[in-house]
Enzyme design. Sequence first.
Site, PDB file in Angstrom:
ATOM      1  N   CYS A   2      20.257 124.823  66.130  1.00 40.76           N
ATOM      2  CA  CYS A   2      19.420 126.011  66.189  1.00 40.76           C
ATOM      3  C   CYS A   2      20.282 127.242  65.907  1.00 40.76           C
ATOM      4  CB  CYS A   2      18.711 126.225  67.517  1.00 40.76           C
ATOM      5  SG  CYS A   2      17.565 124.914  67.933  1.00 40.76           S
ATOM      6  N   ARG A  30      22.497 125.332  60.863  1.00 41.90           N
ATOM      7  CA  ARG A  30      22.459 124.895  62.262  1.00 41.90           C
ATOM      8  C   ARG A  30      21.165 124.163  62.613  1.00 41.90           C
ATOM      9  NH1 ARG A  30      26.496 127.813  65.123  1.00 41.90           N
ATOM     10  NH2 ARG A  30      25.560 127.055  67.027  1.00 41.90           N
ATOM     11  N   TRP A  78      16.427 123.176  65.226  1.00 36.99           N
ATOM     12  CA  TRP A  78      16.671 121.744  65.159  1.00 36.99           C
ATOM     13  C   TRP A  78      15.915 121.172  66.351  1.00 36.99           C
ATOM     14  CZ3 TRP A  78      18.871 117.776  68.088  1.00 36.99           C
ATOM     15  CH2 TRP A  78      19.145 116.590  67.387  1.00 36.99           C
ATOM     16  N   ASN A 106      18.247 128.127  72.048  1.00 38.43           N
ATOM     17  CA  ASN A 106      19.045 127.015  71.557  1.00 38.43           C
ATOM     18  C   ASN A 106      19.521 126.247  72.777  1.00 38.43           C
ATOM     19  OD1 ASN A 106      20.954 125.318  70.367  1.00 38.43           O
ATOM     20  ND2 ASN A 106      22.502 126.913  70.187  1.00 38.43           N
ATOM     21  N   GLY A 107      19.376 124.915  72.768  1.00 36.18           N
ATOM     22  CA  GLY A 107      19.837 124.114  73.903  1.00 36.18           C
ATOM     23  C   GLY A 107      18.693 123.341  74.509  1.00 36.18           C
ATOM     24  N   GLU A 497      35.239 107.361  57.624  1.00 34.99           N
ATOM     25  CA  GLU A 497      34.754 108.673  57.170  1.00 34.99           C
ATOM     26  C   GLU A 497      34.022 108.533  55.827  1.00 34.99           C
ATOM     27  OE1 GLU A 497      34.116 111.431  58.241  1.00 34.99           O
ATOM     28  OE2 GLU A 497      34.318 112.949  56.690  1.00 34.99           O
ATOM     29  N   LYS A 501      30.181 109.734  55.375  1.00 31.60           N
ATOM     30  CA  LYS A 501      29.770 110.717  54.362  1.00 31.60           C
ATOM     31  C   LYS A 501      28.606 110.158  53.547  1.00 31.60           C
ATOM     32  CE  LYS A 501      31.270 114.068  55.333  1.00 31.60           C
ATOM     33  NZ  LYS A 501      31.868 113.891  56.559  1.00 31.60           N
ATOM     34  N   GLU A 504      25.298 109.998  55.691  1.00 32.87           N
ATOM     35  CA  GLU A 504      24.643 111.269  56.020  1.00 32.87           C
ATOM     36  C   GLU A 504      24.203 112.048  54.786  1.00 32.87           C
ATOM     37  OE1 GLU A 504      27.154 113.861  58.362  1.00 32.87           O
ATOM     38  OE2 GLU A 504      28.892 113.425  57.140  1.00 32.87           O
ATOM     39  N   HIS A 520      36.773  88.238  60.486  1.00 36.07           N
ATOM     40  CA  HIS A 520      36.256  87.872  61.810  1.00 36.07           C
ATOM     41  C   HIS A 520      34.738  88.035  61.889  1.00 36.07           C
ATOM     42  CE1 HIS A 520      40.301  87.351  63.337  1.00 36.07           C
ATOM     43  NE2 HIS A 520      40.631  88.498  62.750  1.00 36.07           N
ATOM     44  N   LYS A 623      24.431 121.365  61.804  1.00 38.05           N
ATOM     45  CA  LYS A 623      25.832 121.596  62.100  1.00 38.05           C
ATOM     46  C   LYS A 623      25.897 122.116  63.530  1.00 38.05           C
ATOM     47  CE  LYS A 623      29.830 122.699  59.545  1.00 38.05           C
ATOM     48  NZ  LYS A 623      30.156 121.369  59.015  1.00 38.05           N
TER      49      LYS A 623
HETATM   50  C1  F6R Z   1      29.927 114.769  59.781  1.00 38.52           C
HETATM   51  C2  F6R Z   1      30.033 115.867  60.719  1.00 38.52           C
HETATM   52  C3  F6R Z   1      29.883 115.566  62.149  1.00 38.52           C
HETATM   53  C4  F6R Z   1      30.824 116.436  62.996  1.00 38.52           C
HETATM   54  C5  F6R Z   1      30.548 116.199  64.496  1.00 38.52           C
HETATM   55  C6  F6R Z   1      31.496 116.998  65.354  1.00 38.52           C
HETATM   56  O1  F6R Z   1      30.099 115.185  58.468  1.00 38.52           O
HETATM   57  O2  F6R Z   1      30.197 117.003  60.335  1.00 38.52           O
HETATM   58  O3  F6R Z   1      30.086 114.204  62.419  1.00 38.52           O
HETATM   59  O4  F6R Z   1      32.139 116.115  62.673  1.00 38.52           O
HETATM   60  O5  F6R Z   1      29.233 116.551  64.790  1.00 38.52           O
HETATM   61  O6  F6R Z   1      31.366 118.365  65.098  1.00 38.52           O
HETATM   62  P1  F6R Z   1      32.488 119.390  65.533  1.00 38.52           P
HETATM   63  O7  F6R Z   1      33.704 119.070  64.754  1.00 38.52           O
HETATM   64  O8  F6R Z   1      31.926 120.738  65.224  1.00 38.52           O
HETATM   65  O9  F6R Z   1      32.705 119.170  67.005  1.00 38.52           O
END
Ligand code: F6R
Length: 628
Positions: A2, A30, A78, A106-107, A497, A501, A504, A520, A623
């Site tokens: 949010c 966000r 969000w 937010n929250g 990773e 990527k 997502e 295994h 984010k």
């Molecule tokens: C994936 C991604 C997320 C963040 C995770 C932690 O591309 O961006 O997996 O890495 O949500 O976020 P931060 O680093 O802000 O604590």
Amino acid sequence: MCGIVGYVGAPGSGGALDVVVDGLARLEYRGYDSAGVALAGPGGLATRKKAGKLANLRALLEAAPLEPASTGIGHTRWATHGGPTDANAHPHLAGSGDDEVAVIHNGIIENFAALRAELEAKGVELASETDTEVAAHVLAGHVAAVRGEGLDGGEALAEALRRTCRRLEGAFTLLAVRSGDPSTVVGARRSSPLVVGLGEGETFLGSDVAAFIGRTRDALALGQDEVVTITAEGATITTFDGEPVEGSPFHVDWDVEAAEKGGYSSFMAKEIDEQPRAVADTLLGRSDAEGRLVLDEVRISTEELAAVDKVVVISCGTSSYAGQVAKYAVEHWCRIPVEVEYAHEFRYRDPVVDERTLVVSISQSGETMDTLMAVRHARELGARTVSICNTNGSTIPRESDAVLYTHAGPEIAVASTKAFLAQITACYLLGLYLGALRGTASPELVKEVLEDLHAMPAKVQEVLDGLERVREIARFMADSRSVLFLGRHVGYPVALEGALKLKELAYIHAEGFAAGELKHGPIALIDAGQPVFVVVPPPSSPHGLHGKVVSNIQEIRARGARTLVIAEEGDEGVVPFAEEVIRVPACPPLLMPLLTVVPLQVFAAELAAAKGLDVDQPRNLAKSVTVE
Ligand code: F6R
């Protein structure tokens, strides 16, 4: 999660809507389930809100314009409580006449069900399924009471918000405006982010500085459980109990261009390209002329650090993969056990942590709720805490004993790229620092690794310059249903990773495995044509590691896999077993993740773009995950 914006301009200036909507555009990463605004003008409150991305709200504002006002709030959502509908979009209104309030949030308000039942028992009818609307009604009740006690103006709304916050449980940022007071916005924060922007004759509130970076770079960070009142002249802050407090002023060291696409098709494309710079800036100023480490931000005493007998790294998602890379480096240089754990798991078991444990949190945003709660838990257990963080003034570094900032600049694309490289770089620095302090890393070794690190930005650039074939492969593979990723040693977190990527960004099933684990069980997944990326360690790796991974490639190749191999320049051993070889420059094995992850980022972004997906704002994500 949010995005929140608040704004008060000079009376009569009338520009609040543009400022708020611009701020929302910069905070849309966000959350993008809905967007809404409320303006407070001489005629009272006016709101517009719409499900979907900000573009939908903009269209609504065009179809149904608002009267100009100098004060406003805005929200991009969000969804947590209630689906992404118009009705659940913020702002939420409550109260009436001069005491009507509009609230954004937010929250998560954890006791919202009890509060909702209380309101419904009093006959209040709620128009949405959100916890936010419940807070709005609680606030409206307090506004009426406070005004009945004779308080007025901004102080009335601030006092009503303080009383409201004392009734709320959970983590939240709340912003509110009142119909009878068109020159004030109030805000409150408990464990969720909120910063103040101080302009010339205008004041801002934002979930982060991106909300107002186009108008001011002077900001105030708020502490835990504080209420802020902004007017055009500035901000006043109190605790939830009404005690006056000072905010912590800071200056934002990046400008508005850094938060714009600058001619790129997406923020992600720009941020991937900025990676050499992110690594270089994170190294900048961290070693002296003699090659010794300088880490000013580590404010824990050297005695305490030398006494540390265990390191625990807590983080989530991509940041946790940076932590997994750190494990290999820190154990190697410091001869100290390193545990890497998801922050959300750490807190809910009974971790063996005490005052000799160094807990290192890694977070791009500095606001991830799971990580914040884990840091608090670690501190309660007596541990020393270091935060590796990309966001100045954010909550996790503020609540940690020391901070090592990464200098990747603002990361706007929801999926992390440049912050990941900067985090890995910071982990190396911290590992070398601890190793030097404990005497396990000699000055010569520290100097040598620092030299190697300073060579990395140019090598990352070399990788970026040679990725045309990776882009072609990605476009060709746009219809793939599943892609696997294998790695060993520091290549294992890179494989994880790479898979994250792809999941997502491109919504394709992807899994990362430790290459040795394949036999295994997971090898049963391999059949004819299954694409598998393999991150190969350099031939110079110790313990015959390279040969082991080449054998793993042969094993899957024999079962029909399409092998896409990432290997060092000159590594000819992989060629007979690779359908494609993606080359990276030679570098010490421990530093390889800075190079090998880059083709995987570009592969995922290119494939997602080929599928016509929004690489900056993938579905269901946001984010800065500020809920648990
Ligand atoms: C994936 C991604 C997320 C963040 C995770 C932690 O591309 O961006 O997996 O890495 O949500 O976020 P931060 O680093 O802000 O604590």
